[in-house]
Design an enzyme around this catalytic site. Structure first.
Site, PDB file in Angstrom:
ATOM      1  N   CYS A  69      -4.349  13.186  12.952  1.00  0.00           N
ATOM      2  CA  CYS A  69      -4.999  11.964  12.576  1.00  0.00           C
ATOM      3  C   CYS A  69      -4.435  11.298  14.311  1.00  0.00           C
ATOM      4  O   CYS A  69      -3.899  11.632  14.982  1.00  0.00           O
ATOM      5  CB  CYS A  69      -4.280  11.011  11.777  1.00  0.00           C
ATOM      6  SG  CYS A  69      -2.728  10.740  12.031  1.00  0.00           S
ATOM      7  N   ASP A 110       5.449   1.027  11.732  1.00  0.00           N
ATOM      8  CA  ASP A 110       4.088   0.209  11.310  1.00  0.00           C
ATOM      9  C   ASP A 110       4.051  -1.231  11.921  1.00  0.00           C
ATOM     10  O   ASP A 110       3.063  -1.676  11.458  1.00  0.00           O
ATOM     11  CB  ASP A 110       4.188   0.332   9.907  1.00  0.00           C
ATOM     12  CG  ASP A 110       3.705   1.844   9.255  1.00  0.00           C
ATOM     13  OD1 ASP A 110       3.360   2.703  10.012  1.00  0.00           O
ATOM     14  OD2 ASP A 110       3.746   2.010   8.172  1.00  0.00           O
ATOM     15  N   ARG A 149      -8.207  -0.579   5.118  1.00  0.00           N
ATOM     16  CA  ARG A 149      -7.663   0.387   4.555  1.00  0.00           C
ATOM     17  C   ARG A 149      -6.212  -0.114   4.018  1.00  0.00           C
ATOM     18  O   ARG A 149      -5.551   0.293   3.135  1.00  0.00           O
ATOM     19  CB  ARG A 149      -7.404   1.567   5.258  1.00  0.00           C
ATOM     20  CG  ARG A 149      -8.664   2.409   5.825  1.00  0.00           C
ATOM     21  CD  ARG A 149      -8.102   3.655   6.577  1.00  0.00           C
ATOM     22  NE  ARG A 149      -6.913   4.128   6.126  1.00  0.00           N
ATOM     23  CZ  ARG A 149      -6.040   5.040   6.765  1.00  0.00           C
ATOM     24  NH1 ARG A 149      -6.222   5.197   7.994  1.00  0.00           N
ATOM     25  NH2 ARG A 149      -4.855   5.505   6.199  1.00  0.00           N
ATOM     26  N   ASP A 184       4.910  20.371   7.485  1.00  0.00           N
ATOM     27  CA  ASP A 184       5.915  21.636   7.321  1.00  0.00           C
ATOM     28  C   ASP A 184       7.121  21.212   6.401  1.00  0.00           C
ATOM     29  O   ASP A 184       7.600  22.030   5.703  1.00  0.00           O
ATOM     30  CB  ASP A 184       6.188  22.007   8.575  1.00  0.00           C
ATOM     31  CG  ASP A 184       6.749  20.925   9.799  1.00  0.00           C
ATOM     32  OD1 ASP A 184       6.252  19.840   9.561  1.00  0.00           O
ATOM     33  OD2 ASP A 184       7.618  21.420  10.310  1.00  0.00           O
ATOM     34  N   LEU A 185       7.569  19.910   6.393  1.00  0.00           N
ATOM     35  CA  LEU A 185       8.801  19.871   5.746  1.00  0.00           C
ATOM     36  C   LEU A 185       8.512  19.735   4.344  1.00  0.00           C
ATOM     37  O   LEU A 185       9.380  20.234   3.375  1.00  0.00           O
ATOM     38  CB  LEU A 185       9.232  18.268   6.004  1.00  0.00           C
ATOM     39  CG  LEU A 185      10.475  18.251   7.246  1.00  0.00           C
ATOM     40  CD1 LEU A 185      10.100  19.102   8.504  1.00  0.00           C
ATOM     41  CD2 LEU A 185      10.822  16.668   7.687  1.00  0.00           C
ATOM     42  N   LYS A 188       0.761  -1.304  -0.128  1.00  0.00           N
ATOM     43  CA  LYS A 188      -0.073   0.353   0.037  1.00  0.00           C
ATOM     44  C   LYS A 188       0.917   1.137  -0.109  1.00  0.00           C
ATOM     45  O   LYS A 188       0.536   2.299  -0.710  1.00  0.00           O
ATOM     46  CB  LYS A 188      -0.925   0.099   1.117  1.00  0.00           C
ATOM     47  CG  LYS A 188      -1.414   1.195   1.446  1.00  0.00           C
ATOM     48  CD  LYS A 188      -2.434   1.179   2.885  1.00  0.00           C
ATOM     49  CE  LYS A 188      -1.700   1.385   4.003  1.00  0.00           C
ATOM     50  NZ  LYS A 188      -1.166   2.908   4.291  1.00  0.00           N
ATOM     51  N   ASN A 189       1.901   1.398   0.807  1.00  0.00           N
ATOM     52  CA  ASN A 189       2.677   2.477   1.048  1.00  0.00           C
ATOM     53  C   ASN A 189       3.501   2.924  -0.108  1.00  0.00           C
ATOM     54  O   ASN A 189       4.202   3.899  -0.180  1.00  0.00           O
ATOM     55  CB  ASN A 189       3.591   2.687   2.302  1.00  0.00           C
ATOM     56  CG  ASN A 189       2.391   2.753   3.467  1.00  0.00           C
ATOM     57  OD1 ASN A 189       1.383   3.100   3.288  1.00  0.00           O
ATOM     58  ND2 ASN A 189       3.138   2.843   4.602  1.00  0.00           N
ATOM     59  N   ARG A 195       1.087  15.143  12.977  1.00  0.00           N
ATOM     60  CA  ARG A 195       1.230  14.727  11.761  1.00  0.00           C
ATOM     61  C   ARG A 195       1.438  16.001  10.881  1.00  0.00           C
ATOM     62  O   ARG A 195       0.693  15.990   9.916  1.00  0.00           O
ATOM     63  CB  ARG A 195       0.799  13.659  11.213  1.00  0.00           C
ATOM     64  CG  ARG A 195       0.985  12.254  11.802  1.00  0.00           C
ATOM     65  CD  ARG A 195       0.490  11.270  11.231  1.00  0.00           C
ATOM     66  NE  ARG A 195       1.098  10.482  10.147  1.00  0.00           N
ATOM     67  CZ  ARG A 195       0.663   9.563   9.484  1.00  0.00           C
ATOM     68  NH1 ARG A 195      -0.545   8.895   9.783  1.00  0.00           N
ATOM     69  NH2 ARG A 195       1.337   8.939   8.490  1.00  0.00           N
ATOM     70  N   PRO A 196       2.344  17.145  10.867  1.00  0.00           N
ATOM     71  CA  PRO A 196       2.120  18.301  10.031  1.00  0.00           C
ATOM     72  C   PRO A 196       2.955  17.949   8.669  1.00  0.00           C
ATOM     73  O   PRO A 196       3.437  16.783   8.722  1.00  0.00           O
ATOM     74  CB  PRO A 196       3.074  19.393  10.905  1.00  0.00           C
ATOM     75  CG  PRO A 196       3.855  18.530  11.841  1.00  0.00           C
ATOM     76  CD  PRO A 196       3.328  17.166  12.112  1.00  0.00           C
TER      77      PRO A 196
HETATM   78  C1  UD1 Z   1       4.780   7.142   6.072  1.00  0.00           C
HETATM   79  C2  UD1 Z   1       3.781   5.847   6.070  1.00  0.00           C
HETATM   80  C3  UD1 Z   1       3.213   5.452   7.364  1.00  0.00           C
HETATM   81  C4  UD1 Z   1       4.690   5.405   8.409  1.00  0.00           C
HETATM   82  C5  UD1 Z   1       5.414   6.535   8.305  1.00  0.00           C
HETATM   83  C6  UD1 Z   1       6.756   6.326   8.936  1.00  0.00           C
HETATM   84  C7  UD1 Z   1       2.829   6.072   3.776  1.00  0.00           C
HETATM   85  C8  UD1 Z   1       1.624   6.305   2.913  1.00  0.00           C
HETATM   86  N1  UD1 Z   1       2.604   6.105   5.004  1.00  0.00           N
HETATM   87  O1  UD1 Z   1       3.832   8.157   6.486  1.00  0.00           O
HETATM   88  O2  UD1 Z   1       2.640   4.239   7.123  1.00  0.00           O
HETATM   89  O3  UD1 Z   1       4.192   5.016   9.490  1.00  0.00           O
HETATM   90  O4  UD1 Z   1       5.702   6.827   6.884  1.00  0.00           O
HETATM   91  O5  UD1 Z   1       7.426   5.461   8.517  1.00  0.00           O
HETATM   92  O6  UD1 Z   1       3.907   5.827   3.229  1.00  0.00           O
HETATM   93  N2  UD1 Z   1       6.414  14.959  10.186  1.00  0.00           N
HETATM   94  C9  UD1 Z   1       6.578  16.212  10.452  1.00  0.00           C
HETATM   95  N3  UD1 Z   1       6.733  17.253   9.482  1.00  0.00           N
HETATM   96  C10 UD1 Z   1       6.181  16.718   8.105  1.00  0.00           C
HETATM   97  C11 UD1 Z   1       6.447  15.567   7.686  1.00  0.00           C
HETATM   98  C12 UD1 Z   1       6.479  14.608   8.723  1.00  0.00           C
HETATM   99  O7  UD1 Z   1       6.672  16.613  11.700  1.00  0.00           O
HETATM  100  O8  UD1 Z   1       6.449  17.727   7.125  1.00  0.00           O
HETATM  101  C13 UD1 Z   1       6.870  13.886  11.362  1.00  0.00           C
HETATM  102  C14 UD1 Z   1       5.467  13.183  11.368  1.00  0.00           C
HETATM  103  O9  UD1 Z   1       4.626  13.595  12.314  1.00  0.00           O
HETATM  104  C15 UD1 Z   1       6.240  11.938  12.131  1.00  0.00           C
HETATM  105  C16 UD1 Z   1       7.525  11.768  11.274  1.00  0.00           C
HETATM  106  O10 UD1 Z   1       7.891  12.932  10.967  1.00  0.00           O
HETATM  107  O11 UD1 Z   1       6.365  12.121  13.550  1.00  0.00           O
HETATM  108  C17 UD1 Z   1       7.976  10.709  10.351  1.00  0.00           C
HETATM  109  O12 UD1 Z   1       6.488  11.125   9.399  1.00  0.00           O
HETATM  110  P1  UD1 Z   1       6.778  10.579   7.711  1.00  0.00           P
HETATM  111  O13 UD1 Z   1       8.030   9.778   7.684  1.00  0.00           O
HETATM  112  O14 UD1 Z   1       6.511  11.917   7.217  1.00  0.00           O
HETATM  113  O15 UD1 Z   1       5.516   9.662   7.736  1.00  0.00           O
HETATM  114  P2  UD1 Z   1       4.513   9.771   6.593  1.00  0.00           P
HETATM  115  O16 UD1 Z   1       4.992   9.807   5.290  1.00  0.00           O
HETATM  116  O17 UD1 Z   1       3.188  10.624   6.850  1.00  0.00           O
END
Ligand code: UD1
Length: 424
Positions: A118, A311, A403, A126-127, A22-23, A123-124
Site C-alpha cells: 500500500c 496516524d 475512507r 507475516d506476524l 474507524k480503527n 505492510r506484510p
Molecule cells: C493499524 C491501523 C493504522 C495504523 C497502524 C499503526 C487499523 C485498521 N489500522 O494498522 O491506521 O497506522 O495500526 O498504528 O487499525 N508489520 C509486519 N508484519 C505484520 C504486521 C505488521 O511487518 O504481520 C509491520 C507493518 O508493516 C508496520 C508495523 O508492523 O510497519 C506496524 O503495523 P501494524 O501495527 O500491524 O499496523 P496495522 O494493524 O496494519
C-alpha cells in the site's frame, strides 16, 4: 473525481463532535464472525472503509442491518456461506485481513487474499500468519491467497510478537477466544482500539486478562454469544482537528474526545505552544486553543501506543511547517510515510528528508496550491495546511478522506473554515 476547495486564513473556532473510531469499528465488525448471535455496534462512523468491510462480511453470509440514523449496525453471522475473502475487497482495505482469525477459529478453514502493498509501505502480514501457525493452523500461500486450515480447531499457545503490531494483536486475540485452552500474547499492542475490542469480546463471553497491558491471556471458549457495544471515539480524528485549530490560531472543543487516549499528542501540542484543557461531563471533551503565530518547533518520534501515533505524523508536520524554529520528525512505524512532504513543500514548507526523519524548518506562511496525496492521513495534512495557508488550496483524491473522516467539510465549515467539496 471530487475535490476539496479551501480558502485559507480563517481560524477554526467552535465545537466539533468526534465520531466513532474507524480503527476500532473495523476489528469490532470482524469479531461478529465469532458468534452466530447478533452483535450490535453503535457509534459506528459512516465511512467508506466501514462500507467496504460490511460488504466483505455480507459476501461471507453475515446478515448486516444498518440503522444509519442511529449510527448503529447489527451483524448476525448465524450462517456463513463462504469462508473466502476475495482480492477485490481485501486490496481496497488492508484491515480486511482481520476476518482471517475469526473465520479460521470458528469454521476451521479460511481463504483470504493477501492484501499486497500500500502507499505507506510493504505492510506484510507475516506476524498474523506465524501466530496462527503457533495456534496449530496449517498455512499455505497459493495464487495470492492465504489458505488456512485447522480442521480440529485452534489450540492455545504462547505467542511472542517480535515487534508490536496492532492488526496482528487484534486478529490473534479474536482467534484465541475460540481456541482450545490458554493463549498468551506477549509484546501485544496496547492501543485503545485493542482495549475496545477486548471489552466487546468480553461482553460476548470471552475470557481475556491483562487488557491494556502488553501481555494478554485468553482462555478459549467453546462458543461466544451476541452483545451490544458502543465504538470508542476516534482519537486520530480528535488529534487531526486539534492540529487544524492550532495551525490556524483557533480554539475548538472536541466534543466526546477522550483525553487519556491522546496524552502523547496533547503533550507535544502543549510543548509547541497550544493550550489544552480537559472539559469533564457529558458535553465535555478536549479543548484546544492557540495564538496565531504562537507555535514553536518540537521534535517528535512515532511509536506504538502510548507513544505519538504514526496516524497523526503528517498532520503534525503541517502544523510544524508554520512554527517558529526547527523540528525533527522521525517515523518509526512505516517505512514510506512521507508522501505529504513534496506536496507541503509545494505550499511553501521548508522540509528536508533524511531516511526516516524529516527536518522541518518553520516558515512564516504557506501559500495555497493544487495538491494531492496517496493516503488518508497525508490527504488530511494537506487540508490542515490549506486551512492555515494564504489563498486557495484544491485537494484532489478526496476518496482518501472519505475512507476515514466523517463529514469533514461540514465539521470544519461549522467552525469557520471556508471549505467546500467540488463534485466533478
Ligand atoms: C493499524 C491501523 C493504522 C495504523 C497502524 C499503526 C487499523 C485498521 N489500522 O494498522 O491506521 O497506522 O495500526 O498504528 O487499525 N508489520 C509486519 N508484519 C505484520 C504486521 C505488521 O511487518 O504481520 C509491520 C507493518 O508493516 C508496520 C508495523 O508492523 O510497519 C506496524 O503495523 P501494524 O501495527 O500491524 O499496523 P496495522 O494493524 O496494519
Amino acid at each position: 473525481m471530487d475535490r476539496i476547495r479551501i480558502k485559507g486564513g480563517n481560524k477554526i473556532e467552535g465545537i466539533i463532535p468526534i465520531s466513532g473510531a474507524k480503527n476500532a469499528a473495523l476489528p469490532l465488525m470482524a469479531s461478529s464472525l465469532l458468534t452466530e448471535e447478533p452483535l450490535t455496534l453503535s457509534n459506528v462512523p459512516n465511512l467508506e472503509d466501514i462500507r467496504t468491510l460490511a460488504d466483505l462480511l455480507e459476501q461471507h453470509g453475515v446478515f448486516v442491518e444498518r440503522h444509519l440514523d442511529k449510527a448503529e449496525i447489527t451483524f448476525t453471522a448465524c450462517e456463513i456461506t463462504n469462508t473466502r475473502a476475495p482480492y477485490d475487497l481485501v486490496r481496497k482495505m488492508r484491515a480486511s485481513v482481520l476476518v482471517l482469525g475469526p473465520i479460521l477459529s470458528r469454521f476451521g478453514k479460511a481463504k483470504v487474499s493477501l492484501p499486497g502493498g500500500c502507499a505507506i509501505g510493504t505492510r506484510p502480514i507475516d506476524l498474523h500468519l506465524k501466530a496462527l501457525e503457533l495456534l496449530g493452523a496449517d498455512i499455505v500461500l497459493e495464487g495470492g491467497y492465504v489458505l488456512a486450515s485447522a480442521p480440529c480447531g485452534l489450540k492455545g499457545a504462547d505467542i511472542t510478537f517480535p515487534f508490536v503490531s496492532v492488526g496482528a494483536t487484534e486478529n490473534i486475540m479474536m482467534a484465541a477466544t475460540l481456541a482450545d485452552g490458554e493463549t498468551r500474547l506477549i509484546n501485544a499492542a496496547r492501543e485503545p482500539e485493542i482495549i475496545d475490542l477486548a471489552a466487546c469480546l468480553t461482553a460476548m463471553g470471552a475470557s481475556i486478562d491483562g487488557i491494556g497491558s502488553d501481555t494478554l491471556v485468553i482462555q478459549g471458549r467453546k462458543l461466544l454469544g451476541g452483545a451490544r457495544h458502543t465504538v470508542m471515539p476516534d482519537r486520530i480524528e480528535t488529534g487531526t482537528y486539534a492540529m487544524a485549530a492550532a495551525a490556524t490560531g483557533g480554539d475548538v472543543l472536541l466534543k466526546g474526545a477522550q483525553p487519556e487516549h491522546l496524552v502523547a499528542v496533547t503533550d507535544k501540542l502543549t510543548e509547541s505552544g497550544a493550550v489544552i484543557t480537559e472539559i469533564p461531563g457529558e458535553n465535555g471533551g478536549v479543548r484546544i486553543a492557540c495564538q496565531r503565530g504562537g507555535l514553536v518547533g518540537v521534535d517528535v518520534m512515532t511509536e506504538p501506543f502510548p507513544g505519538f501515533p504514526t496516524d497523526l505524523q503528517a498532520q503534525f508536520m503541517a502544523l510544524l511547517s508554520l512554527s517558529d524554529g526547527a523540528s525533527m520528525i522521525t517515523e518509526q512505524i512505516f517505512e514510506n510515510r512521507f508522501m505529504h512532504v513534496p506536496e507541503l513543500m509545494r505550499m511553501g514548507a521548508n522540509i528536508n528528508l533524511h531516511g526516516g526523519s524529516a527536518m522541518v524548518r518553520g516558515v512564516k506562511a504557506l501559500t495555497g496550491a493544487p495538491v494531492m496525496a496517496t493516503d488518508l492521513r497525508a490527504s488530511v495534512s494537506l487540508v490542515i495546511a490549506g486551512l492555515a495557508a494564504e489563498g486557495e488550496t484544491l485537494v484532489s483524491r478526496v476518496y482518501h478522506l472519505d475512507r476515514g473522516y466523517e463529514c469533514l467539510e461540514k465539521k470544519l465549515a461549522s467552525c469557520g473554515a471556508e471549505i467546500e467539496r467540488i463534485e466533478d
